[in-house]
Each structure stands twice: as C-alpha cells, then as structure tokens.
Motif scaffolding. Structure first.
Motif, PDB file in Angstrom:
ATOM      1  N   THR A 183       0.808  -1.224   0.000  1.00  0.00           N
ATOM      2  CA  THR A 183       0.000   0.000   0.000  1.00  0.00           C
ATOM      3  C   THR A 183       0.842   1.276   0.000  1.00  0.00           C
ATOM      4  O   THR A 183       0.316   2.355  -0.219  1.00  0.00           O
ATOM      5  CB  THR A 183      -0.955   0.027   1.214  1.00  0.00           C
ATOM      6  N   ASP A 184       2.144   1.160   0.274  1.00  0.00           N
ATOM      7  CA  ASP A 184       2.982   2.365   0.282  1.00  0.00           C
ATOM      8  C   ASP A 184       3.959   2.316  -0.899  1.00  0.00           C
ATOM      9  O   ASP A 184       5.085   1.825  -0.771  1.00  0.00           O
ATOM     10  CB  ASP A 184       3.714   2.478   1.619  1.00  0.00           C
ATOM     11  N   ILE A 185       3.471   2.758  -2.055  1.00  0.00           N
ATOM     12  CA  ILE A 185       4.315   2.777  -3.268  1.00  0.00           C
ATOM     13  C   ILE A 185       4.494   4.252  -3.646  1.00  0.00           C
ATOM     14  O   ILE A 185       3.530   4.939  -3.977  1.00  0.00           O
ATOM     15  CB  ILE A 185       3.645   2.019  -4.437  1.00  0.00           C
ATOM     16  N   ARG A 186       5.720   4.721  -3.554  1.00  0.00           N
ATOM     17  CA  ARG A 186       5.994   6.131  -3.859  1.00  0.00           C
ATOM     18  C   ARG A 186       6.702   6.210  -5.209  1.00  0.00           C
ATOM     19  O   ARG A 186       7.558   5.379  -5.517  1.00  0.00           O
ATOM     20  CB  ARG A 186       6.882   6.733  -2.773  1.00  0.00           C
ATOM     21  N   ILE A 187       6.330   7.213  -5.964  1.00  0.00           N
ATOM     22  CA  ILE A 187       6.917   7.389  -7.294  1.00  0.00           C
ATOM     23  C   ILE A 187       7.614   8.746  -7.344  1.00  0.00           C
ATOM     24  O   ILE A 187       7.024   9.755  -6.936  1.00  0.00           O
ATOM     25  CB  ILE A 187       5.806   7.395  -8.383  1.00  0.00           C
ATOM     26  N   VAL A 188       8.837   8.764  -7.865  1.00  0.00           N
ATOM     27  CA  VAL A 188       9.515  10.047  -8.099  1.00  0.00           C
ATOM     28  C   VAL A 188      10.074  10.034  -9.514  1.00  0.00           C
ATOM     29  O   VAL A 188      10.807   9.107  -9.891  1.00  0.00           O
ATOM     30  CB  VAL A 188      10.658  10.293  -7.078  1.00  0.00           C
ATOM     31  N   ALA A 189       9.693  11.032 -10.292  1.00  0.00           N
ATOM     32  CA  ALA A 189      10.168  11.140 -11.684  1.00  0.00           C
ATOM     33  C   ALA A 189       9.999  12.578 -12.137  1.00  0.00           C
ATOM     34  O   ALA A 189       9.089  13.272 -11.665  1.00  0.00           O
ATOM     35  CB  ALA A 189       9.346  10.227 -12.585  1.00  0.00           C
ATOM     36  N   PRO A 190      10.837  13.024 -13.068  1.00  0.00           N
ATOM     37  CA  PRO A 190      10.570  14.338 -13.651  1.00  0.00           C
ATOM     38  C   PRO A 190       9.216  14.284 -14.374  1.00  0.00           C
ATOM     39  O   PRO A 190       8.832  13.215 -14.860  1.00  0.00           O
ATOM     40  CB  PRO A 190      11.698  14.537 -14.667  1.00  0.00           C
ATOM     41  N   LYS A 191       8.545  15.415 -14.445  1.00  0.00           N
ATOM     42  CA  LYS A 191       7.176  15.413 -15.013  1.00  0.00           C
ATOM     43  C   LYS A 191       7.116  14.796 -16.412  1.00  0.00           C
ATOM     44  O   LYS A 191       6.176  14.083 -16.746  1.00  0.00           O
ATOM     45  CB  LYS A 191       6.619  16.840 -15.059  1.00  0.00           C
ATOM     46  N   ASN A 192       8.159  15.049 -17.226  1.00  0.00           N
ATOM     47  CA  ASN A 192       8.095  14.521 -18.606  1.00  0.00           C
ATOM     48  C   ASN A 192       8.448  13.033 -18.694  1.00  0.00           C
ATOM     49  O   ASN A 192       8.368  12.446 -19.769  1.00  0.00           O
ATOM     50  CB  ASN A 192       8.977  15.342 -19.570  1.00  0.00           C
ATOM     51  N   LEU A 193       8.799  12.420 -17.574  1.00  0.00           N
ATOM     52  CA  LEU A 193       9.057  10.971 -17.583  1.00  0.00           C
ATOM     53  C   LEU A 193       8.074  10.218 -16.680  1.00  0.00           C
ATOM     54  O   LEU A 193       8.320   9.095 -16.258  1.00  0.00           O
ATOM     55  CB  LEU A 193      10.495  10.679 -17.144  1.00  0.00           C
ATOM     56  N   LEU A 194       6.948  10.888 -16.425  1.00  0.00           N
ATOM     57  CA  LEU A 194       5.911  10.279 -15.607  1.00  0.00           C
ATOM     58  C   LEU A 194       4.818   9.758 -16.525  1.00  0.00           C
ATOM     59  O   LEU A 194       4.589  10.304 -17.598  1.00  0.00           O
ATOM     60  CB  LEU A 194       5.351  11.381 -14.700  1.00  0.00           C
ATOM     61  N   LEU A 195       4.099   8.728 -16.099  1.00  0.00           N
ATOM     62  CA  LEU A 195       3.014   8.218 -16.937  1.00  0.00           C
ATOM     63  C   LEU A 195       1.888   9.245 -17.001  1.00  0.00           C
ATOM     64  O   LEU A 195       1.507   9.809 -15.982  1.00  0.00           O
ATOM     65  CB  LEU A 195       2.464   6.927 -16.337  1.00  0.00           C
ATOM     66  N   SER A 196       1.355   9.448 -18.194  1.00  0.00           N
ATOM     67  CA  SER A 196       0.260  10.409 -18.288  1.00  0.00           C
ATOM     68  C   SER A 196      -1.071   9.752 -17.943  1.00  0.00           C
ATOM     69  O   SER A 196      -2.015  10.405 -17.509  1.00  0.00           O
ATOM     70  CB  SER A 196       0.213  11.009 -19.692  1.00  0.00           C
ATOM     71  N   ASP A 197      -1.139   8.413 -18.091  1.00  0.00           N
ATOM     72  CA  ASP A 197      -2.372   7.700 -17.802  1.00  0.00           C
ATOM     73  C   ASP A 197      -2.440   7.428 -16.299  1.00  0.00           C
ATOM     74  O   ASP A 197      -1.708   6.595 -15.763  1.00  0.00           O
ATOM     75  CB  ASP A 197      -2.360   6.372 -18.591  1.00  0.00           C
ATOM     76  N   GLU A 198      -3.359   8.132 -15.626  1.00  0.00           N
ATOM     77  CA  GLU A 198      -3.405   8.016 -14.159  1.00  0.00           C
ATOM     78  C   GLU A 198      -3.744   6.606 -13.702  1.00  0.00           C
ATOM     79  O   GLU A 198      -3.375   6.202 -12.603  1.00  0.00           O
ATOM     80  CB  GLU A 198      -4.398   9.015 -13.601  1.00  0.00           C
ATOM     81  N   LYS A 199      -4.465   5.871 -14.587  1.00  0.00           N
ATOM     82  CA  LYS A 199      -4.850   4.501 -14.213  1.00  0.00           C
ATOM     83  C   LYS A 199      -3.612   3.663 -13.910  1.00  0.00           C
ATOM     84  O   LYS A 199      -3.606   2.822 -13.033  1.00  0.00           O
ATOM     85  CB  LYS A 199      -5.618   3.848 -15.368  1.00  0.00           C
ATOM     86  N   GLN A 200      -2.532   3.923 -14.692  1.00  0.00           N
ATOM     87  CA  GLN A 200      -1.321   3.118 -14.519  1.00  0.00           C
ATOM     88  C   GLN A 200      -0.583   3.451 -13.221  1.00  0.00           C
ATOM     89  O   GLN A 200       0.292   2.717 -12.818  1.00  0.00           O
ATOM     90  CB  GLN A 200      -0.394   3.302 -15.720  1.00  0.00           C
ATOM     91  N   LEU A 201      -0.958   4.594 -12.626  1.00  0.00           N
ATOM     92  CA  LEU A 201      -0.301   4.975 -11.373  1.00  0.00           C
ATOM     93  C   LEU A 201      -1.193   4.678 -10.170  1.00  0.00           C
ATOM     94  O   LEU A 201      -0.881   5.057  -9.036  1.00  0.00           O
ATOM     95  CB  LEU A 201       0.051   6.463 -11.401  1.00  0.00           C
ATOM     96  N   LYS A 202      -2.307   4.000 -10.432  1.00  0.00           N
ATOM     97  CA  LYS A 202      -3.264   3.690  -9.363  1.00  0.00           C
ATOM     98  C   LYS A 202      -2.562   2.910  -8.247  1.00  0.00           C
ATOM     99  O   LYS A 202      -1.808   1.985  -8.511  1.00  0.00           O
ATOM    100  CB  LYS A 202      -4.404   2.846  -9.954  1.00  0.00           C
ATOM    101  N   GLY A 203      -2.818   3.358  -7.014  1.00  0.00           N
ATOM    102  CA  GLY A 203      -2.208   2.648  -5.883  1.00  0.00           C
ATOM    103  C   GLY A 203      -0.857   3.235  -5.499  1.00  0.00           C
ATOM    104  O   GLY A 203      -0.193   2.702  -4.601  1.00  0.00           O
ATOM    105  N   THR A 204      -0.443   4.304  -6.177  1.00  0.00           N
ATOM    106  CA  THR A 204       0.856   4.922  -5.854  1.00  0.00           C
ATOM    107  C   THR A 204       0.652   6.388  -5.434  1.00  0.00           C
ATOM    108  O   THR A 204      -0.406   6.960  -5.687  1.00  0.00           O
ATOM    109  CB  THR A 204       1.803   4.929  -7.075  1.00  0.00           C
TER     110      THR A 204
END
Ligand code: ASP
Length: 314
Positions: free
Chosen positions: A184-205
């Motif tokens: 349940t604790d998944i943290r993501i760090v990336a520059p904005k242009n290397l982040l997924l644009s589809d929010e579904k793929q980041l679900k749970g993070t």
C-alpha cells in the motif's frame, strides 16, 4: 493456471504469484543441493527470440530452461530471415511448425508479443520477455520474489520507484504486481516529462515531486534506467536535460541518511553508473541488484514449469 501464455502481470492472481514464489524456492533448494531441478522441460524445444538487446533476461531464461532439461534454440534478429523481409508472424509460425512450442520473445514494439500470441493460439506458449515500453512480467516476478527474500513482509513494504517511469516496462509491470500483492505504500519520483500520463497506470501509488521528500522511511529504493532509446517513440518525444536529471534524481550516498541505512537498493539493469545512481551505491551494502539477477533464475524455472504443466499452479 497462468494460462496458455504469459504476456502481462494482469493475468496473474495473488495466489498464483505466491505459488510461483514457493516453487522458485523449491527450485533453488534443489539447485543448492546440486540436484537436477527436474526434467520438467525434457523434450521441449524452447525458442529464445530476442529482437532487442538483452543480457540478463536472455541468459537467465537460457540457464533456467537448460536446468529444466529443455532444448534451447536461440534466434537473434540480425541472423534471422526477418532481415530478408519475412514478417515476424511468419517467422514465429515457421518455428512453431518445427516443433518449438515454448517461445520467449522480446521486441522493441509495444503490443507485438501479445499479437503473436493471438496468432499462434494454442499451438505454442509465448512468454513476453519485454515489449517496448509495455510490460516485462518475468522481471516483475523476479523482483517480487527478491523482495520476499529481503523484507519482513510485502504487506508492510514501503517502496520508492525512481526514474523513467514513462518508458519503463519494468515499472509498468512492477507497480501492478506490487498492488496485486497488497503493497500500500508505493511512492513514485520522476521528472514530469518521464511520468506516466495515464493516471490509471499509477493507481495505488503516490507521486512525489522531490526525491528528498519521498525518501523518509522507505525500505526499498527501486531505480530505473533512463530509456533514452525510447525518448522519441510512440509514447512521445521527450526533451531531456541529463545534467539536470543527475542533479535532481540521481541516487547519491547522501540520500541514504534520509532513507535509513537498512534501505535496500534495486535496479533491473543495465545500470548506467553515475547517471541514475552514483558509482559508490551500486556495490554498497544496501545494493541487492545482483541478488535480483541470481533470483531471476529460480523464478524463471518456476514460470517455465508452470507454463509447461499448467496444473502445477492451478
Ligand atoms: N532490462 C530491463 C528491460 O529490458 C530494464 C532496462 O532495460 O532498463 O526493460
């Protein structure tokens, strides 16, 4: 059972992953005792079709398949008739006609392994060894397996995934698998242009802007390579400044004091030392990068066995 093919982690249930990890443990124990794991793939012709560079995944599959008694056939693009204009579908159908009924395929085009699986249907079994920026399910399984050996519990795991999330098929599969396993604790760090644009793929993070704000309390930092070969593919063209990336996102020894010295550092390889991670950290006590590589073999043995005798993890 996994099914006819292994194309995406979406196909897996939590119980199947647990069974694969248990079976990988069994393979490992047998190997430590120098017992031939099994002849589970005897009389199986296994094709390794790598149309994109690979060191770890290809050799890991090859060792796993040989330990299971398979007859391994290696096909690399430069040597194949795709260079004479043959379509990949035709190549695969010809290999299947020659009795190669387990095919491990890597290709730079996202979605193509899935299309090939549809074409061959039940005549052969296909494993996705990485399709462009799509998925890399066996890497995610080896990583979950590694985590299960290195942390107390997957459920209470706090993991930070750092870097080129947009183009990383490793991250795409790993995030979904972590969520499936109850992390349940998944943290993501990336520059904005290397982040997924589809929010579904980041679900749970949870996405953090700055590395320093995401580090406190994490058990694992999972670093991704900058996939510069994909910076202008169908995912979009990325304008990129490497020196600013290094300044803001490279993992340095000073970051460890924020995360705690017990933190584990993971990376799927190949590592660009000095770019996404500083040289000192690659071989540090915190690095479990080579453990990931070693544990990839028993996990791939478990995967290949499950695909060749599906009832094993039904
Ligand atoms: N080896 C991994 C892959 O094939 C990671 C990488 O290339 O950065 O996706």
């Amino acid at each position: 059972m996994i099914g006819q093919h292994l194309l995406s982690v979406d196909q897996l249930t939590k119980q199947q992953v647990v069974t694969l990890m248990d079976n990988a443990d069994t393979m490992r124990e047998l190997d430590h005792k120098h017992i031939i794991a099994s002849s589970g793939l005897a009389h199986t012709n296994l094709g390794l079709l790598f149309f994109e560079h690979s060191t770890r995944t290809r050799i890991s599959f090859e060792i796993a398949a040989r330990r299971l008694g398979a007859n391994v056939i290696l096909l690399q693009e430069a040597m194949s008739s795709t260079q004479k204009g043959e379509s990949l579908t035709d190549t695969v159908c010809n290999l299947v006609a020659m009795g190669i009924n387990l095919l491990v395929i890597r290709h730079m085009q996202q979605g193509i392994v899935q299309q090939l699986a549809e074409q061959v249907g039940r005549k052969a079994c296909i494993v996705n060894a990485g399709d462009g920026a799509g998925e890399h399910p066996t890497q995610a399984l080896q990583d979950i397996y590694t985590l299960s050996h290195c942390v107390n519990s997957l459920q209470s795991l706090r993991i930070l995934i750092l870097g080129d999330i947009l183009h990383s098929r490793v991250a795409h599969s790993l995030i979904k698998l972590l969520v499936l396993m109850g992390v349940t604790d998944i943290r993501i760090v990336a520059p904005k242009n290397l982040l997924l644009s589809d929010e579904k793929q980041l679900k749970g993070t949870v996405v953090h802007d700055r590395l320093t704000e995401a580090l406190p309390g994490v058990d694992v930092i999972y670093i991704l390579r900058l996939q510069q070969e994909r910076f202008s593919d169908q995912v979009g063209t990325v304008i990129f400044d490497q020196s600013s990336y290094i300044k803001n996102y490279r993992l340095n020894p000073s970051h460890l004091s924020l995360a705690g010295n017990q933190v584990h550092i993971m990376h799927p390889g190949p590592v660009n030392q000095g770019v996404e991670i500083s040289h000192q950290l690659v071989d540090s006590d915190q690095s479990i990068i080579l453990k990931q590589v070693s544990l990839g073999i028993p996990m791939r043995m478990a995967i290949l066995t499950a695909l060749s005798s599906p009832n094993m993890i039904a």
